[in-house]
Scaffold this active site. Sequence first.
Site, PDB file in Angstrom:
ATOM      1  N   ASP A 109      30.485  -0.095  22.629  1.00 55.11           N
ATOM      2  CA  ASP A 109      29.956  -0.359  21.290  1.00 55.11           C
ATOM      3  C   ASP A 109      29.358  -1.751  21.401  1.00 55.11           C
ATOM      4  O   ASP A 109      30.098  -2.737  21.477  1.00 55.11           O
ATOM      5  CB  ASP A 109      31.068  -0.329  20.237  1.00 55.11           C
ATOM      6  CG  ASP A 109      30.515  -0.530  18.838  1.00 55.11           C
ATOM      7  OD1 ASP A 109      29.627  -1.405  18.675  1.00 55.11           O
ATOM      8  OD2 ASP A 109      30.936   0.172  17.914  1.00 55.11           O
ATOM      9  N   HIS A 110      28.046  -1.841  21.445  1.00 52.84           N
ATOM     10  CA  HIS A 110      27.462  -3.130  21.831  1.00 52.84           C
ATOM     11  C   HIS A 110      27.750  -4.223  20.809  1.00 52.84           C
ATOM     12  O   HIS A 110      27.664  -5.395  21.131  1.00 52.84           O
ATOM     13  CB  HIS A 110      25.973  -2.994  22.163  1.00 52.84           C
ATOM     14  CG  HIS A 110      25.071  -2.910  20.976  1.00 52.84           C
ATOM     15  ND1 HIS A 110      24.917  -1.753  20.256  1.00 52.84           N
ATOM     16  CD2 HIS A 110      24.274  -3.820  20.375  1.00 52.84           C
ATOM     17  CE1 HIS A 110      24.060  -1.967  19.275  1.00 52.84           C
ATOM     18  NE2 HIS A 110      23.657  -3.218  19.313  1.00 52.84           N
TER      19      HIS A 110
ATOM     20  N   HIS B  68      29.772   0.657  14.724  1.00 53.41           N
ATOM     21  CA  HIS B  68      29.646  -0.801  14.588  1.00 53.41           C
ATOM     22  C   HIS B  68      30.373  -1.358  13.361  1.00 53.41           C
ATOM     23  O   HIS B  68      31.104  -2.341  13.463  1.00 53.41           O
ATOM     24  CB  HIS B  68      28.171  -1.205  14.503  1.00 53.41           C
ATOM     25  CG  HIS B  68      27.324  -0.622  15.604  1.00 53.41           C
ATOM     26  ND1 HIS B  68      27.777  -0.476  16.888  1.00 53.41           N
ATOM     27  CD2 HIS B  68      26.046  -0.161  15.624  1.00 53.41           C
ATOM     28  CE1 HIS B  68      26.830   0.050  17.642  1.00 53.41           C
ATOM     29  NE2 HIS B  68      25.768   0.261  16.898  1.00 53.41           N
TER      30      HIS B  68
HETATM   31  C1  BG6 Z   1      22.206   0.982  17.514  1.00 50.43           C
HETATM   32  C2  BG6 Z   1      21.645   1.962  16.539  1.00 50.43           C
HETATM   33  O1  BG6 Z   1      23.505   1.357  17.902  1.00 50.43           O
HETATM   34  O2  BG6 Z   1      22.274  -0.304  16.910  1.00 50.43           O
HETATM   35  C3  BG6 Z   1      20.280   1.517  16.053  1.00 50.43           C
HETATM   36  O3  BG6 Z   1      21.538   3.233  17.144  1.00 50.43           O
HETATM   37  C4  BG6 Z   1      20.344   0.110  15.533  1.00 50.43           C
HETATM   38  O4  BG6 Z   1      19.762   2.391  15.070  1.00 50.43           O
HETATM   39  C5  BG6 Z   1      21.014  -0.817  16.529  1.00 50.43           C
HETATM   40  O5  BG6 Z   1      19.005  -0.327  15.281  1.00 50.43           O
HETATM   41  C6  BG6 Z   1      21.221  -2.194  15.950  1.00 50.43           C
HETATM   42  O6  BG6 Z   1      21.657  -3.049  16.962  1.00 50.43           O
HETATM   43  P1  BG6 Z   1      21.340  -4.603  16.896  1.00 50.43           P
HETATM   44  O7  BG6 Z   1      22.039  -5.172  18.083  1.00 50.43           O
HETATM   45  O8  BG6 Z   1      19.841  -4.746  16.937  1.00 50.43           O
HETATM   46  O9  BG6 Z   1      21.892  -5.089  15.596  1.00 50.43           O
END
Ligand code: BG6
Length: 483
Positions: free
Chosen positions: A179-180, A242
């Site tokens: 989960d980044h 997230h």
């Molecule tokens: C991803 C989603 O997990 O996270 C995207 O699939 C979203 O739809 C993105 O845009 C948002 O990540 P960050 O790091 O740009 O906030």
Amino acid sequence: MNETQETTIVIFGATGDLTRRKLIPALFNSYGKNRLPDEFRVVGFSRRQLSHEAYREQLRQGMLEFAAEAYDAAKWADFVSHVRYIKGDLNTPVNYANLNQYLQNSEAGAANRLYYMATAPRFFVPIVEQLGAADMVSEDGGWRHVVVEKPFGRDLHSARALNEAIHRVFQEHQVYRIDHYLGKETAQNILYFRFANTIFEPVWNRNYVDNVQITVTESVDVGHRAGYYDQAGVVRDMFQNHLLQLLSLVAMEPPASFAADAIRNEKAKLLTAVRPIDLADTVRAQYDGYCEAEGVAEHSQTPTFAAMRLFADNWRWQGVPFYLRSGKALAKKNTEIIIEFKKPPIIMFEFDEDGFSPNILSLCVQPDEGIHLKFEAKIPDARQTRSVDMEFHYRDSFGDGRLPDAYERLLLDAIKGDASLFTRSDSIEAAWRLMDPILQGWGQRPQASPLAAYASGSWGPAAADALLARDGRVWRHGCGEHD
Ligand code: BG6
């Protein structure tokens, strides 16, 4: 287990967007910081017919497109000398046998392997099964870790089935569900802020906190991902993973240590304490024009925005509302967590025209990385109070250097075997247990929470404001520049 440092990183989905946009820049940056094992190789595996050279060039173009500021021609040449490409189909057993043979020939002997599934989710199970069938998961020589990308299932049932399929082949300690958001420096800092200081934790509970708000807004619309997005929607895309992960970091109990399972036990415990969410406490909306995007069904009911109120039934949080919202095509990209404290029991001061504000602590995840604390101060030469802001910004305290991308940290941790920032199967299932009834409820009882509309570039539908207004509250903005 053998202590070899030699490590092979196998990327399934080697020619995809994620590989070019995130994985290769992250590996390249880590290489530049000397953080990869001394002996490492990256092996891309995909269906297209490509030479090693053509593949490297494709990756270089990706670097230039997505991470140009980090690109350095000489360093790149060193880095790509570690990169290889193998053609193969993800469903074809013999291709895995070939891959294994190739890896064994390249590896000096015992070597560690990280298998990264950067593919569409429908390939996760076939890849895992094929790795098992080709005898590529035993850890006799070196470790074998597998990284699973999101989305992890599309409901509780499919997430369970995926966990079971993975566990038939890998043991849990080998599995890294990414989960980044957990790799973002500022998300990691939530635990440091709470538990490396003594002054915040004593007030971090129902006695002092009035409500908590988690906002993850994006200015981009669904763009070229409409095909995927229309099947997923904002709850699967952002909330199940997230937002609920941010929630668990903010609301979990202190772990006994900073070890992966100690942290993950507390996170899972928090999610299981969340009361089933009432449909009347949810808002769903779609931005105007969404249905015209290519790849979106004509009368699509997919929400691109959602807001919800939830409660955690435990000693710390009983009765404290948590408000969550996220959406696309909104006014700004902003991820922030607001802890709104209770007002003093008696207010004996006059206040200026902006009104009396309770103390508000804002944990700013992005793009204004830092922490703000709003408190009341006496206006000089007057009797009134006014809200002022005490601010910490990463760039001021730690220099202007770019914060590392989440994937950099997560890939290194998956190589090191540190699973603290990866989601365990119980948390994934607990998150689905909360989101599933909402998704089903919206389908079965649409009138309980009708699909609202909002204009692109706005802050979302009026219904999201009404969700708080009925509790006498408002959405707060604490991060970013203040007037
Ligand atoms: C991803 C989603 O997990 O996270 C995207 O699939 C979203 O739809 C993105 O845009 C948002 O990540 P960050 O790091 O740009 O906030």
